[in-house]
Design a protein around this motif. Sequence first.
Motif, PDB file in Angstrom:
ATOM      1  N   PRO A 241      60.070  55.009 149.905  1.00  0.00           N
ATOM      2  CA  PRO A 241      58.779  55.591 149.543  1.00  0.00           C
ATOM      3  C   PRO A 241      58.693  57.101 149.747  1.00  0.00           C
ATOM      4  O   PRO A 241      57.909  57.770 149.101  1.00  0.00           O
ATOM      5  N   MET A 242      59.522  57.629 150.641  1.00  0.00           N
ATOM      6  CA  MET A 242      59.457  59.059 150.943  1.00  0.00           C
ATOM      7  C   MET A 242      60.536  59.866 150.223  1.00  0.00           C
ATOM      8  O   MET A 242      60.613  61.079 150.415  1.00  0.00           O
ATOM      9  N   GLY A 243      61.377  59.194 149.412  1.00  0.00           N
ATOM     10  CA  GLY A 243      62.346  59.977 148.669  1.00  0.00           C
ATOM     11  C   GLY A 243      63.614  59.253 148.263  1.00  0.00           C
ATOM     12  O   GLY A 243      63.807  58.073 148.542  1.00  0.00           O
ATOM     13  N   HIS A 244      64.469  60.021 147.608  1.00  0.00           N
ATOM     14  CA  HIS A 244      65.755  59.564 147.072  1.00  0.00           C
ATOM     15  C   HIS A 244      66.817  60.536 147.599  1.00  0.00           C
ATOM     16  O   HIS A 244      66.652  61.752 147.491  1.00  0.00           O
ATOM     17  N   VAL A 245      67.899  59.992 148.166  1.00  0.00           N
ATOM     18  CA  VAL A 245      68.957  60.830 148.733  1.00  0.00           C
ATOM     19  C   VAL A 245      70.297  60.276 148.271  1.00  0.00           C
ATOM     20  O   VAL A 245      70.537  59.075 148.357  1.00  0.00           O
ATOM     21  N   GLU A 246      71.177  61.168 147.815  1.00  0.00           N
ATOM     22  CA  GLU A 246      72.505  60.753 147.348  1.00  0.00           C
ATOM     23  C   GLU A 246      73.600  61.434 148.159  1.00  0.00           C
ATOM     24  O   GLU A 246      73.500  62.620 148.468  1.00  0.00           O
ATOM     25  N   GLY A 247      74.655  60.675 148.461  1.00  0.00           N
ATOM     26  CA  GLY A 247      75.835  61.203 149.139  1.00  0.00           C
ATOM     27  C   GLY A 247      75.705  61.150 150.654  1.00  0.00           C
ATOM     28  O   GLY A 247      74.618  61.206 151.219  1.00  0.00           O
ATOM     29  N   ILE A 248      76.850  61.039 151.291  1.00  0.00           N
ATOM     30  CA  ILE A 248      76.862  60.871 152.750  1.00  0.00           C
ATOM     31  C   ILE A 248      76.313  62.100 153.470  1.00  0.00           C
ATOM     32  O   ILE A 248      75.561  61.977 154.443  1.00  0.00           O
ATOM     33  N   GLU A 249      76.643  63.295 153.021  1.00  0.00           N
ATOM     34  CA  GLU A 249      76.190  64.506 153.713  1.00  0.00           C
ATOM     35  C   GLU A 249      74.672  64.618 153.703  1.00  0.00           C
ATOM     36  O   GLU A 249      74.053  64.881 154.740  1.00  0.00           O
ATOM     37  N   ASP A 250      74.066  64.425 152.542  1.00  0.00           N
ATOM     38  CA  ASP A 250      72.611  64.525 152.454  1.00  0.00           C
ATOM     39  C   ASP A 250      71.923  63.372 153.183  1.00  0.00           C
ATOM     40  O   ASP A 250      70.854  63.552 153.769  1.00  0.00           O
ATOM     41  N   ASN A 251      72.536  62.185 153.175  1.00  0.00           N
ATOM     42  CA  ASN A 251      71.952  61.060 153.905  1.00  0.00           C
ATOM     43  C   ASN A 251      71.994  61.298 155.407  1.00  0.00           C
ATOM     44  O   ASN A 251      71.007  61.048 156.104  1.00  0.00           O
ATOM     45  N   VAL A 252      73.106  61.796 155.918  1.00  0.00           N
ATOM     46  CA  VAL A 252      73.198  62.075 157.357  1.00  0.00           C
ATOM     47  C   VAL A 252      72.208  63.177 157.734  1.00  0.00           C
ATOM     48  O   VAL A 252      71.512  63.075 158.752  1.00  0.00           O
ATOM     49  N   ALA A 253      72.084  64.205 156.918  1.00  0.00           N
ATOM     50  CA  ALA A 253      71.114  65.279 157.191  1.00  0.00           C
ATOM     51  C   ALA A 253      69.694  64.719 157.207  1.00  0.00           C
ATOM     52  O   ALA A 253      68.885  65.062 158.088  1.00  0.00           O
ATOM     53  N   SER A 254      69.380  63.857 156.254  1.00  0.00           N
ATOM     54  CA  SER A 254      68.055  63.237 156.199  1.00  0.00           C
ATOM     55  C   SER A 254      67.800  62.378 157.434  1.00  0.00           C
ATOM     56  O   SER A 254      66.707  62.388 158.005  1.00  0.00           O
ATOM     57  N   LEU A 255      68.824  61.646 157.853  1.00  0.00           N
ATOM     58  CA  LEU A 255      68.681  60.794 159.030  1.00  0.00           C
ATOM     59  C   LEU A 255      68.496  61.606 160.303  1.00  0.00           C
ATOM     60  O   LEU A 255      67.785  61.184 161.214  1.00  0.00           O
TER      61      LEU A 255
END
Length: 115
Positions: free
Chosen positions: A36-50
């Motif tokens: 609901p809060m967004g779309h994230v692609e790739g491991i680097e961006d997912n880890v940064a988001s986390l």
Amino acid sequence: MRTPAETMTAYFDGWRRHDAESLREVLAEDVVFDGPMGHVEGIEDNVASLHGLLSIVTDVQVRHVFVDGPDVLTVYDLHTTATDAPMLTVNWAHVVDGRARTIRAVFDPRPLLGT
């Protein structure tokens, strides 16, 4: 190699430890997250988001885990510093070769948005 259930157990264990970097071990390089809060692609961006998310997470209490082959559905209460009450959340992950390839989260975002 981890089973899909073991992969997602390790994923949420990383959340509980506030260790976003450890999630690299269970996320595919091309992991895609949708919620609901967004779309994230790739491991680097997912880890940064986390990293951002885990800065407000105080606890994750898993209610139930459903496994259907490579798909793992985790129902949990997400406790955060941004909300008074825990947020019931459902996470659907598709796991390939011991790594989450896609993750979809479903929850009511209104408590986080102040509405």
